[in-house]
Design an enzyme around this catalytic site. Sequence first.
Site, PDB file in Angstrom:
ATOM      1  CG  ASP A 128      36.809  40.073  34.730  1.00  0.00           C
ATOM      2  OD1 ASP A 128      36.248  39.174  34.062  1.00  0.00           O
ATOM      3  OD2 ASP A 128      37.321  39.877  35.838  1.00  0.00           O
ATOM      4  CG  HIS A 171      34.182  45.761  40.374  1.00  0.00           C
ATOM      5  ND1 HIS A 171      35.437  45.942  40.940  1.00  0.00           N
ATOM      6  CD2 HIS A 171      34.367  44.909  39.359  1.00  0.00           C
ATOM      7  CE1 HIS A 171      36.322  45.230  40.258  1.00  0.00           C
ATOM      8  NE2 HIS A 171      35.702  44.589  39.300  1.00  0.00           N
ATOM      9  CE1 TYR A 191      39.419  45.913  42.481  1.00  0.00           C
ATOM     10  CE2 TYR A 191      37.513  45.333  43.822  1.00  0.00           C
ATOM     11  CZ  TYR A 191      38.226  46.258  43.071  1.00  0.00           C
ATOM     12  OH  TYR A 191      37.717  47.528  42.921  1.00  0.00           O
ATOM     13  CG  HIS A 236      40.715  43.896  33.330  1.00  0.00           C
ATOM     14  ND1 HIS A 236      41.735  43.001  33.526  1.00  0.00           N
ATOM     15  CD2 HIS A 236      39.898  43.766  34.396  1.00  0.00           C
ATOM     16  CE1 HIS A 236      41.541  42.352  34.671  1.00  0.00           C
ATOM     17  NE2 HIS A 236      40.441  42.799  35.221  1.00  0.00           N
TER      18      HIS A 236
HETATM   19 ZN   LIG Z   1      36.494  43.406  37.831  1.00  0.00          ZN
END
Ligand SMILES: [Zn+2]
Length: 239
Positions: free
Chosen positions: A56, A112, A149, A204
């Site tokens: 991500d 985002h 999220y 991530h």
């Molecule tokens: Zn993200």
Amino acid sequence: MRRSHRVIIIAAIGLVGLSLVLAGGYQLMNARTLQVAGRLVHRVETPDKLIALTFDDGPTSSDEAAAILDTLAARSVRATFFVTGREVDRDPEAASRIVAAGHELGNHTWSHPRMIFRPPAEIAEEIESTDRVIRAAGYRGEITFRPPYGKKLLALPLYLAAHDRTTIMWDVEADSDGGPDQSAAEIAGRTLAHSRPGSIILLHPWHGRSATQQAIGPIIDSLHRQGYRFVTVSELING
Ligand SMILES: [Zn+2]
């Protein structure tokens, strides 16, 4: 019953009802496994040892992209990158490299934001502008969507359903669940402990998160030893 008592009881029932609605909405907003409309996938039921690796955010820089791509290429693994339009726009070369290496790009919005309580026009713009830079990077396959999220409530799922888009969540999230100070070994260990056939792993690796970057190789090596084969999200969900 006295009138004032009745008012208090009705108000109490109303408050209980309201808090149930709010609690339900909060659960729904963060749910990994359901949303009010449209197709959502958080893992796939399969007896086969197939697994999808998803990354991500980003791409934050060509250097970070090169490090991640080298790790994957050395193991002949293809992954799925949920990129933000803003970051692709800032470094289109990094996104093109990811595509050229045979990986899949997914849509993670332009900027985002938390995609709740937003007007429909803003939701459309966040998603469609990101689609455009993903196409400009050369990616030709299905573009799935992952909400920032993991948050979605009403307008976003309705948009996704109306546009026949698939929401991809995950069932293994090792680097966030264990807090920000984990070592690569801890991230890998947590990932391996929760992975099973049909899993979608979320990591991530961008923004200088070197522990996550360093965990990618060991995660792949260990799952390979267990007989797993890595596929992209589209390959996993479309069989
Ligand atoms: Zn993200």
